[in-house]
Scaffold this motif. Structure first.
Motif, mmCIF file in Angstrom:
data_model
loop_
_atom_site.group_PDB
_atom_site.id
_atom_site.type_symbol
_atom_site.label_atom_id
_atom_site.label_comp_id
_atom_site.label_asym_id
_atom_site.label_seq_id
_atom_site.Cartn_x
_atom_site.Cartn_y
_atom_site.Cartn_z
ATOM 1 N N TYR A 94 0.376 5.519 -16.086
ATOM 2 C CA TYR A 94 1.055 4.238 -16.314
ATOM 3 C C TYR A 94 0.571 3.129 -15.379
ATOM 4 C CZ TYR A 94 4.267 6.809 -19.298
ATOM 5 O OH TYR A 94 4.812 7.572 -20.308
ATOM 6 N N HIS A 95 -0.497 3.397 -14.605
ATOM 7 C CA HIS A 95 -1.112 2.383 -13.736
ATOM 8 C C HIS A 95 -0.080 1.746 -12.809
ATOM 9 C CE1 HIS A 95 -4.566 2.887 -16.353
ATOM 10 N NE2 HIS A 95 -3.808 2.581 -17.394
ATOM 11 N N LEU A 96 0.690 2.593 -12.143
ATOM 12 C CA LEU A 96 1.733 2.103 -11.256
ATOM 13 C C LEU A 96 1.142 1.418 -10.032
ATOM 14 C CD1 LEU A 96 4.297 5.071 -11.204
ATOM 15 C CD2 LEU A 96 4.202 3.114 -12.749
ATOM 16 N N PRO A 97 1.828 0.427 -9.503
ATOM 17 C CA PRO A 97 1.415 -0.185 -8.235
ATOM 18 C C PRO A 97 1.758 0.730 -7.068
ATOM 19 C CG PRO A 97 3.470 -1.133 -8.967
ATOM 20 C CD PRO A 97 3.037 -0.212 -10.064
ATOM 21 N N PRO A 98 1.310 0.405 -5.860
ATOM 22 C CA PRO A 98 1.654 1.226 -4.688
ATOM 23 C C PRO A 98 3.161 1.238 -4.434
ATOM 24 C CG PRO A 98 -0.155 -0.276 -4.190
ATOM 25 C CD PRO A 98 0.408 -0.707 -5.515
ATOM 26 N N VAL A 99 3.628 2.331 -3.858
ATOM 27 C CA VAL A 99 5.040 2.445 -3.486
ATOM 28 C C VAL A 99 5.151 3.024 -2.085
ATOM 29 C CG1 VAL A 99 5.846 2.758 -5.860
ATOM 30 C CG2 VAL A 99 5.266 4.768 -4.474
ATOM 31 N N LYS A 100 6.302 2.814 -1.512
ATOM 32 C CA LYS A 100 6.675 3.444 -0.250
ATOM 33 C C LYS A 100 7.718 4.504 -0.565
ATOM 34 C CE LYS A 100 8.833 2.477 4.241
ATOM 35 N NZ LYS A 100 9.427 1.391 5.089
ATOM 36 N N ILE A 101 7.450 5.757 -0.177
ATOM 37 C CA ILE A 101 8.377 6.863 -0.420
ATOM 38 C C ILE A 101 8.912 7.351 0.915
ATOM 39 C CG2 ILE A 101 8.674 9.182 -1.368
ATOM 40 C CD1 ILE A 101 6.332 8.644 -3.240
ATOM 41 N N HIS A 102 10.222 7.400 1.035
ATOM 42 C CA HIS A 102 10.868 7.916 2.249
ATOM 43 C C HIS A 102 11.816 9.037 1.845
ATOM 44 C CE1 HIS A 102 13.602 7.245 6.003
ATOM 45 N NE2 HIS A 102 12.811 8.294 6.135
ATOM 46 N N LEU A 103 11.595 10.225 2.366
ATOM 47 C CA LEU A 103 12.399 11.404 2.041
ATOM 48 C C LEU A 103 13.153 11.875 3.273
ATOM 49 C CD1 LEU A 103 13.172 13.777 0.128
ATOM 50 C CD2 LEU A 103 11.085 14.933 0.908
ATOM 51 N N LEU A 104 14.459 11.973 3.156
ATOM 52 C CA LEU A 104 15.285 12.585 4.193
ATOM 53 C C LEU A 104 15.641 13.979 3.719
ATOM 54 C CD1 LEU A 104 16.898 12.519 6.830
ATOM 55 C CD2 LEU A 104 18.804 11.521 5.547
ATOM 56 N N LYS A 105 15.097 14.985 4.394
ATOM 57 C CA LYS A 105 15.223 16.374 3.957
ATOM 58 C C LYS A 105 16.387 17.048 4.671
ATOM 59 C CE LYS A 105 13.599 19.642 1.400
ATOM 60 N NZ LYS A 105 13.783 19.484 -0.043
ATOM 61 N N THR A 106 17.390 17.451 3.903
ATOM 62 C CA THR A 106 18.526 18.190 4.466
ATOM 63 C C THR A 106 18.747 19.531 3.781
ATOM 64 O OG1 THR A 106 20.143 17.128 3.007
ATOM 65 C CG2 THR A 106 19.678 16.026 5.081
ATOM 66 N N TYR A 127 4.371 11.064 -8.155
ATOM 67 C CA TYR A 127 3.906 9.677 -8.215
ATOM 68 C C TYR A 127 2.482 9.585 -8.752
ATOM 69 C CZ TYR A 127 1.816 5.322 -6.586
ATOM 70 O OH TYR A 127 1.109 4.146 -6.530
ATOM 71 N N GLU A 128 1.598 10.450 -8.279
ATOM 72 C CA GLU A 128 0.201 10.392 -8.705
ATOM 73 C C GLU A 128 0.063 10.656 -10.201
ATOM 74 O OE1 GLU A 128 -2.357 9.381 -7.177
ATOM 75 O OE2 GLU A 128 -1.591 9.219 -5.140
ATOM 76 N N MET A 129 0.857 11.557 -10.747
ATOM 77 C CA MET A 129 0.804 11.818 -12.186
ATOM 78 C C MET A 129 1.181 10.568 -12.982
ATOM 79 S SD MET A 129 2.168 15.657 -13.041
ATOM 80 C CE MET A 129 3.837 15.261 -12.549
ATOM 81 N N LEU A 130 2.288 9.929 -12.589
ATOM 82 C CA LEU A 130 2.728 8.753 -13.316
ATOM 83 C C LEU A 130 1.820 7.549 -13.048
ATOM 84 C CD1 LEU A 130 6.638 8.913 -13.070
ATOM 85 C CD2 LEU A 130 5.111 9.861 -14.790
ATOM 86 N N ALA A 157 13.282 8.381 -10.808
ATOM 87 C CA ALA A 157 13.388 7.107 -10.097
ATOM 88 C C ALA A 157 12.243 6.164 -10.457
ATOM 89 C CB ALA A 157 13.420 7.351 -8.591
ATOM 90 N N LEU A 158 11.025 6.686 -10.531
ATOM 91 C CA LEU A 158 9.875 5.860 -10.900
ATOM 92 C C LEU A 158 10.008 5.356 -12.335
ATOM 93 C CD1 LEU A 158 7.116 8.060 -9.248
ATOM 94 C CD2 LEU A 158 7.672 5.701 -8.588
ATOM 95 N N ASN A 159 10.523 6.201 -13.210
ATOM 96 C CA ASN A 159 10.738 5.797 -14.597
ATOM 97 C C ASN A 159 11.699 4.616 -14.669
ATOM 98 O OD1 ASN A 159 10.643 6.083 -17.512
ATOM 99 N ND2 ASN A 159 12.657 7.036 -17.378
ATOM 100 N N GLN A 160 12.746 4.667 -13.854
ATOM 101 C CA GLN A 160 13.739 3.600 -13.866
ATOM 102 C C GLN A 160 13.241 2.366 -13.118
ATOM 103 O OE1 GLN A 160 17.597 4.908 -12.548
ATOM 104 N NE2 GLN A 160 18.489 2.855 -12.626
ATOM 105 N N LEU A 161 12.588 2.586 -11.975
ATOM 106 C CA LEU A 161 12.136 1.472 -11.146
ATOM 107 C C LEU A 161 11.152 0.574 -11.883
ATOM 108 C CD1 LEU A 161 12.119 0.133 -8.304
ATOM 109 C CD2 LEU A 161 10.265 1.715 -7.696
ATOM 110 N N PHE A 162 10.264 1.198 -12.662
ATOM 111 C CA PHE A 162 9.218 0.438 -13.339
ATOM 112 C C PHE A 162 9.452 0.305 -14.846
ATOM 113 C CE2 PHE A 162 7.043 2.043 -9.481
ATOM 114 C CZ PHE A 162 6.677 0.806 -8.943
ATOM 115 N N GLN A 220 0.842 -1.194 0.000
ATOM 116 C CA GLN A 220 0.000 0.000 0.000
ATOM 117 C C GLN A 220 0.869 1.234 0.000
ATOM 118 O OE1 GLN A 220 -2.465 -0.271 3.497
ATOM 119 N NE2 GLN A 220 -0.827 0.363 4.887
ATOM 120 N N PHE A 221 0.334 2.329 -0.548
ATOM 121 C CA PHE A 221 1.120 3.556 -0.676
ATOM 122 C C PHE A 221 1.383 4.181 0.691
ATOM 123 C CE2 PHE A 221 1.446 8.154 -0.871
ATOM 124 C CZ PHE A 221 2.481 8.311 -1.781
#
Length: 269
Positions: free
Chosen positions: A76-88, A69-72, A108-113, A46-47
């Motif tokens: 492209y009917h992407l499956p759910p993903v887990k996004i973790h951002l470390l903001k510095t 992510y929502e645009m793609l 990253a999504l383009n490459q991952l899928f 789940q997202f």
């Protein structure tokens, strides 16, 4: 997949005119620097989105990585993903950190899928997110115009020089920055000036936001002056502030001179 969205600086920023749509046309050189966030995207049942590091104002659901992510996902009917951002990378600092996060999410999504989205198409997705977001798709020095989302090649040679980025912790929104500027045509060609030696930039390469923001926040003007005092060949504010940067001929540790500021320093590529 783990990627590291990097910041950018503006070398020169001329606010040329106000557009009928309320935005402004600008002229600037966008230059990538090494100050980076960390962004991890993995497939999941789940997202979910989670951010650590510097607190991001507003609702987490409005984060630009989610928008990317929502645009793609929609196209492209992407499956759910887990996004973790470390903001510095500081927020509201003229470094394009949020835009970089979104652009790197697209890549990253383009490459991952294995979506095989062309660079040009990725830039079009990025333009829908923010004016400077598309720059981070190619992520190389460019002459930027229009809203900051149109690009052309630029002849600039500062690779190998040392840069220090100093952020005093003042958050300046885009609305606040633009509220004090008067759009005007530049008297010189920024590309021509930047193709020359950096020693000639100080008197000819300006950020139009500095005039009003330096009056409102004298600390910004003091920081720029201090960078020059430390030997910077060129110093300026990036974007709509509040980060100041100094470009030095050789490695120079300026951290000790700004003990209370966020700071990144390293070589330009």
């Amino acid at each position: 997949m783990l990627v590291f969205p990097n910041a950018k600086i503006n070398i020169g920023l001329n606010i040329v005119e106000k557009r009928p749509d309320g935005f402004h046309n600008i002229e600037s050189c966008f230059y990538p620097v090494g100050w980076s966030d960390a962004l991890e995207i993995t497939q999941a049942e789940q997202f979910s989105f989670h951010a650590d590091g510097i607190a991001i104002p507003g609702n987490a659901s409005d984060n630009l990585c989610i928008k990317a992510y929502e645009m793609l996902r929609s196209d492209y009917h992407l499956p759910p993903v887990k996004i973790h951002l470390l903001k510095t990378v500081p927020i509201g600092a003229g470094l394009g950190g949020g835009s970089a996060d979104a652009a790197f999410a697209i890549k990253a999504l383009n490459q991952l899928f294995n979506l095989n989205i062309s660079v040009g198409e990725q830039e079009e997705y990025a333009r829908r997110i923010g004016s400077d977001c598309a720059f981070f798709i190619r992520n190389k020095p460019m002459y930027c115009f229009g809203k900051g989302d149109e690009f052309d090649a630029i002849d600039i040679n500062i690779s190998g020089k040392w840069i220090a980025l100093v952020n005093p912790g003042i958050h300046i929104s885009t609305v606040e920055a633009y509220s004090g500027v008067v759009a005007k045509r530049s008297t010189g060609d920024l590309r021509t000036i930047l193709s020359g030696p950096i020693t000639g930039w100080k008197d000819h390469v300006r950020n139009d936001f500095e005039a009003t923001l330096f009056q409102k926040y004298p600390l910004l003007a003091d920081t720029k002056d201090k960078l020059y005092d430390l030997g910077a060949e060129y110093a300026a504010m990036s974007g709509s502030g509040s980060t100041l940067f100094g470009i030095f001929k050789e490695e120079q540790n300026v951290k000790q001179h700004f003990p209370d500021f966020r700071l990144w320093q390293g070589f330009l590529r």
